[in-house]
Design an enzyme around this catalytic site. Structure first.
Site, short mmCIF file in Angstrom:
data_model
loop_
_atom_site.label_atom_id
_atom_site.label_comp_id
_atom_site.label_asym_id
_atom_site.label_seq_id
_atom_site.Cartn_x
_atom_site.Cartn_y
_atom_site.Cartn_z
N LYS A 269 13.60 9.05 11.85
CA LYS A 269 12.34 9.73 12.17
C LYS A 269 11.37 9.48 11.04
O LYS A 269 11.69 9.75 9.87
CB LYS A 269 12.58 11.23 12.30
CG LYS A 269 13.33 11.60 13.57
CD LYS A 269 12.36 11.87 14.70
CE LYS A 269 13.12 12.26 15.97
NZ LYS A 269 12.28 12.15 17.18
N ASP B 225 10.90 6.19 14.73
CA ASP B 225 10.15 7.01 15.68
C ASP B 225 9.10 7.81 14.93
O ASP B 225 9.43 8.63 14.08
CB ASP B 225 11.10 7.96 16.41
CG ASP B 225 10.43 8.66 17.58
OD1 ASP B 225 9.21 8.47 17.78
OD2 ASP B 225 11.13 9.38 18.30
N GLU C 286 8.90 3.63 17.62
CA GLU C 286 8.36 4.36 18.77
C GLU C 286 7.02 4.98 18.44
O GLU C 286 6.91 5.73 17.47
CB GLU C 286 9.32 5.49 19.18
CG GLU C 286 10.61 5.02 19.79
CD GLU C 286 11.60 6.16 20.00
OE1 GLU C 286 11.19 7.31 20.28
OE2 GLU C 286 12.81 5.90 19.87
N ASP D 235 7.63 5.88 24.30
CA ASP D 235 8.47 7.03 24.62
C ASP D 235 7.59 8.07 25.31
O ASP D 235 7.60 8.18 26.54
CB ASP D 235 9.10 7.57 23.33
CG ASP D 235 9.91 8.84 23.55
OD1 ASP D 235 10.04 9.29 24.71
OD2 ASP D 235 10.42 9.43 22.57
N LYS E 17 14.24 9.34 28.67
CA LYS E 17 14.88 10.64 28.48
C LYS E 17 14.96 11.31 29.84
O LYS E 17 14.00 11.95 30.30
CB LYS E 17 14.05 11.48 27.51
CG LYS E 17 14.04 10.90 26.11
CD LYS E 17 13.15 11.65 25.17
CE LYS E 17 13.36 11.15 23.75
NZ LYS E 17 12.16 11.37 22.91
MG LIG Z 1 10.45 9.18 20.45
#
Ligand SMILES: [Mg+2]
Length: 323
Positions: free
Chosen positions: A134, A162, A191, A214, A236
């Site tokens: 992240k 991300d 992302e 995303d 997702k």
């Molecule tokens: Mg993401």
């Protein structure tokens, strides 16, 4: 003869799990159990606060409405609420024997800040080494340095990053500046680096760092298409919808030359093991992004292989509706 049971669950989260703006104290949702002619199927319905449009109450109401019709022998349309459509489609797929048992229990380990801890985990990992970091939570310069350190320390590592749309173009550039140009091709994708898709596309073109969609996949009017600098789309299912909708996106991605990565929305171990089966079935060449098991203090009914996290059983759950 059709039988339905809807169970409600509430599991404590580990301390300090913060979504966009709020601390998530419990993971709430439903397990649905369908039975027909000696066959059975299960699904998890667990909208994620701040990410799902629907609340857990709305999801419960929509699920009961659908289940009432199904119980009477109808084949109801998919729910418009993604978490409900996903959970019910999983239960139907299990009932109809369409969801294979084999699963991909590899998970790209997630690093939230401490690169040393990730390096240790990676050294114990066999096969393809993919990890997720992240970024955008600290200074962009620090993120760039962490990425550099990881790619230098683990030569066969590729990284998924991300930024959750957190950077201005200038910040994204200051990140890129700190990543050694020789390593940039080992960033499988970043992302949503910037606040808008247009800025993210320009960033990818100008820096040679591949990006992935995303949040954009869930935006109104999103189309899967080949675009310069775009490597992947993240799927997702709890936020996207039914298995049929996920399959559509995956095949559109394949046709556009993009990778499709099945990822979690902090489902319980029950939902995660189903996602691992879906990933093995629909995206066998791609390691799914499922490293969220440890964010919840308890597993639920079905366990993740090898996990020592305690388990909440079916007999501990409240029955929300049955017929
Ligand atoms: Mg993401």
């Amino acid at each position: 003869m059709r039988t339905v049971t809807l169970y409600r669950f509430r599991l404590p989260m580990e301390a300090g799990v913060i979504l966009r703006y709020q601390r998530l104290k419990t993971r709430d949702g439903f397990l649905v159990h369908l039975q027909e002619n000696g066959q059975q199927g299960w699904g998890e319905i667990a909208p994620l606060p701040e990410f799902s449009k629907e609340t857990v109450e709305q999801a419960g109401e929509a699920a009961v409405a659908w289940l009432k019709q199904w119980h009477l022998g109808a084949e109801p349309d998919e729910s418009e609420l993604p978490s409900v459509a996903f959970g019910l489609s999983c239960a139907l797929a299990e009932l109809q024997g369409k969801l294979p048992e084999d699963a991909d229990y590899r998970k790209a380990p997630l690093c939230n800040g401490d690169p040393d801890e990730l390096i240790v985990r990676l050294s114990n990992m066999s096969g393809q080494k993919v990890a997720k970091v992240k970024v955008g939570l600290y200074e962009a310069v620090r993120d760039g340095m962490v990425v550099n350190v990881l790619l230098e320390a683990v030569p066969d590592l590729s990284l998924r990053l991300d930024a959750n749309r957190s950077w201005s173009r200038a910040k994204a550039d200051s990140f890129a500046k700190y990543v050694n140009p020789d390593y940039r091709h080992r960033i499988a994708f970043l992302e949503e680096p910037c606040q808008t898709p247009e800025e993210s596309l320009a960033f990818a073109r100008d820096t040679g760092i591949a990006i992935a969609w995303d949040e954009s996949v869930r935006d109104e009017g999103f189309n899967v298409e080949a675009q310069a600098g775009v490597a992947a789309i993240v799927i997702k299912p709890t936020l996207i919808g039914s298995l049929a909708r996920c399959r559509q996106l995956i095949s559109a991605a394949r046709n556009a030359g993009l990778e499709a990565v099945i990822s979690s929305s902090i489902e319980t171990s029950f939902g995660l093991t189903q996602l691992a089966r879906i990933a093995h079935w629909l995206t066998p060449a791609t390691i799914p992004g499922l490293d969220t098991l440890e964010l919840i203090q308890s597993q639920l009914v079905r366990c993740w292989p090898g996990s020592t996290v305690p388990v909440t059983g079916l007999d501990e759950l409240e029955i929300a509706w049955c017929s």
